[in-house]
Scaffold this active site. Structure first.
Site, PDB file in Angstrom:
ATOM      1  N   HIS A  38       0.706  -1.148   0.012  1.00 23.94           N
ATOM      2  CA  HIS A  38       0.078  -0.068  -0.144  1.00 23.94           C
ATOM      3  C   HIS A  38       0.812   1.200   0.092  1.00 23.94           C
ATOM      4  O   HIS A  38       0.713   2.143  -0.692  1.00 23.94           O
ATOM      5  CB  HIS A  38      -0.761  -0.015   1.298  1.00 23.94           C
ATOM      6  N   LYS A 103      -9.916  -8.092   7.925  1.00 26.43           N
ATOM      7  CA  LYS A 103     -10.620  -8.301   9.216  1.00 26.43           C
ATOM      8  C   LYS A 103     -10.648  -7.185  10.183  1.00 26.43           C
ATOM      9  O   LYS A 103      -9.472  -6.427   9.960  1.00 26.43           O
ATOM     10  CB  LYS A 103     -10.151  -9.657   9.854  1.00 26.43           C
TER      11      LYS A 103
END
Ligand code: SF4
Lengths: 184, 280
Positions: A38, A103
């Site tokens: 990222h 999650k």
């Protein structure tokens, strides 16, 4: 709570039908990206470089798989904690990212941006990585190979089971779920 | 003096790393089963069912239970009458980890430096804690510790006046704000007393106690039970989708402490609660 079968790239018309808590069986191409990947994608965007893949209507899976044993496309694979990706997410939504699998909860800023862009956040169950690996039919590193488990992989998946956490209406399964079952 | 060769240590560590990552221990499986039977949330029951199915698939296909095969925490109990021969003890541990993670197709999750984050490529270094104990045996415990649950852990120096209530609030709040990040249902390791580093290490040791075993002191056994009950009323449930089963266990370990202090640490462990041990 319904079950939907969805094919990537994601379509707005299908995302509109998803409600928090719904089960989705996802098929098609998805891409893995964790913290370091990222960071690099955002650096590339800032430098106005072309990204290694087109994110439009695509799904990012916050995951770094275990190495593939002989004869398997990938080792055990499952979601990592999504909030670590929150600070990188807005620019990716701006260029068309439509779905994320991880999650744990997203922050308020990301949730609002997802709603604005009609994007959806799915949870995959953490810690069932041998089971999830069965849904991965092929895996290819397409960027940042030097990052090892954090490299970006293009995965072909069939019926990958995920749960809708944030739908396009701004709902949040974690908040509503806890509210329903809280005892005091 | 009893001699133990480093070769044997390398082999033992290697197999423990592979074993621990592939086989979910029976006490954990049994507790997940009973939690599934009691779970009132439909989605929660499904999650627990899938965790059990995953344990089966992992075992039969020799795949890691979770892709995060952890930082390798190693606890050594070295008998004072043991003589290690054939090289360095810590190098033998690192070599065992190196071999185990390579040969077991386990993920390498360690970066060389906290800021210049280059992957070391073999999951070393292991994080080794050594205790010298009476006797002529060497006990090796391997804990492959996942990052998601470790990140939700915390230590805090409370004041004595905050007492039992302060500790309970700290622990329960830690679980509440962790939400889905540590992959509930979790095992909550609590260390109380000692100094900052002692309570943190106690919390780590607490997570490997066998499920169902209560603290020998009834005061702390009751604290464990009441914390477990309160945590399981938070509503978080399996994977935080809402439900009853948020924690599988709460384990408390204690030590004496300074007149001014009440140190407390929580080490969160996920349902993929892995460890393996061997005695040489
Ligand atoms: S917290 Fe545990 S179960 Fe969840 S991804 Fe990390 S190691 Fe796996």
């Amino acid at each position: 709570m319904s079950i939907h079968k969805i094919q990537t790239p994601l379509k707005d018309s299908e995302l509109q039908k998803l409600k928090i808590g719904d089960s989705v069986l996802l098929s098609g191409t998805i891409y893995t990206a964790r913290d370091s990947a990222h960071q690099r994608l955002i650096q590339m965007l800032k430098a106005k470089e072309t990204l290694p893949f087109d994110l439009k209507d695509q799904v990012l899976f916050y995951a770094g798989p275990a190495p593939a044993p002989p004869g398997k496309p990938v080792g055990s694979i499952g979601p990592t904690t999504a909030c670590r990706m929150d600070s990188y997410t807005l620019p990716l939504l701006d260029i068309g990212l439509k779905g994320m699998i991880g999650k744990g909860a997203r922050n308020q800023t990301v949730r609002m941006a997802m709603q604005k862009h009609s994007a959806v956040y799915f949870a995959a169950i953490g810690g069932i990585a041998a089971l999830l690996a069965r849904c991965i039919k092929s895996s290819k590193i397409i960027a940042f190979e030097d990052l090892g488990p954090e490299a970006i992989r293009q995965l072909e998946v069939v019926n990958l089971p995920v749960i809708v956490v944030n739908d396009v209406l701004g709902g949040d399964l974690y908040e509503e779920g806890v509210f329903k079952f809280k005892k005091n | 003096m009893r001699e133990i060769k480093t070769d044997q240590i390398v082999q033992t560590v290697r197999s423990l790393c592979i074993e621990a990552n592939i086989h979910l221990r029976q006490d954990v499986i049994d507790r997940i089963q009973s939690c599934r039977d009691q779970e009132t949330s439909t989605i929660g029951r499904q999650v627990l069912g899938q965790i059990l199915e995953n344990a089966d698939v992992a075992r039969t296909s020799a795949m890691p239970i979770c892709q995060d095969t952890g930082a390798t925490v190693v606890l050594l109990k070295v008998g004072q009458d043991v003589h290690i021969t054939g090289g360095s003890l810590s190098e033998a541990i690192h070599e065992g980890v190196r071999q185990g993670y390579e040969e077991g197709f386990l993920r390498k999750s360690i970066v060389q430096d906290p800021f210049r984050r280059t992957n070391t490529g073999d999951n070393t270094p292991a994080f080794i804690h050594t205790e010298i104990v009476p006797g002529d045996q060497l006990k090796i415990t391997i804990i492959p510790k996942g990052g998601g649950s470790e990140n939700m852990s915390e230590a805090r120096m409370l004041t004595p006046s905050q007492g039992l209530e302060g500790v309970k609030q700290f622990v329960i709040n830690r679980v509440r704000i962790s939400g889905g990040n540590p992959c509930p249902p979790v095992i909550v390791g609590v260390g109380i007393g000692g100094t900052l580093e002692v309570c943190t290490f106690l919390a780590k040791k607490a997570i490997i106690r066998p499920i169902g075993q209560r603290h020998p002191d009834s005061f702390y056994a009751e604290l464990e039970t009441s914390l477990l009950n309160e945590i399981n009323q938070l509503g978080i449930g399996p994977q935080a989708f809402g439900g009853r089963c948020t924690a599988l266990e709460v384990f408390v370990e204690v030590r004496p402490c300074h007149i001014a202090s009440l140190p407390v640490a929580v080490n969160m462990q996920c349902h993929a609660a892995r460890h393996g041990e061997a005695v040489l």
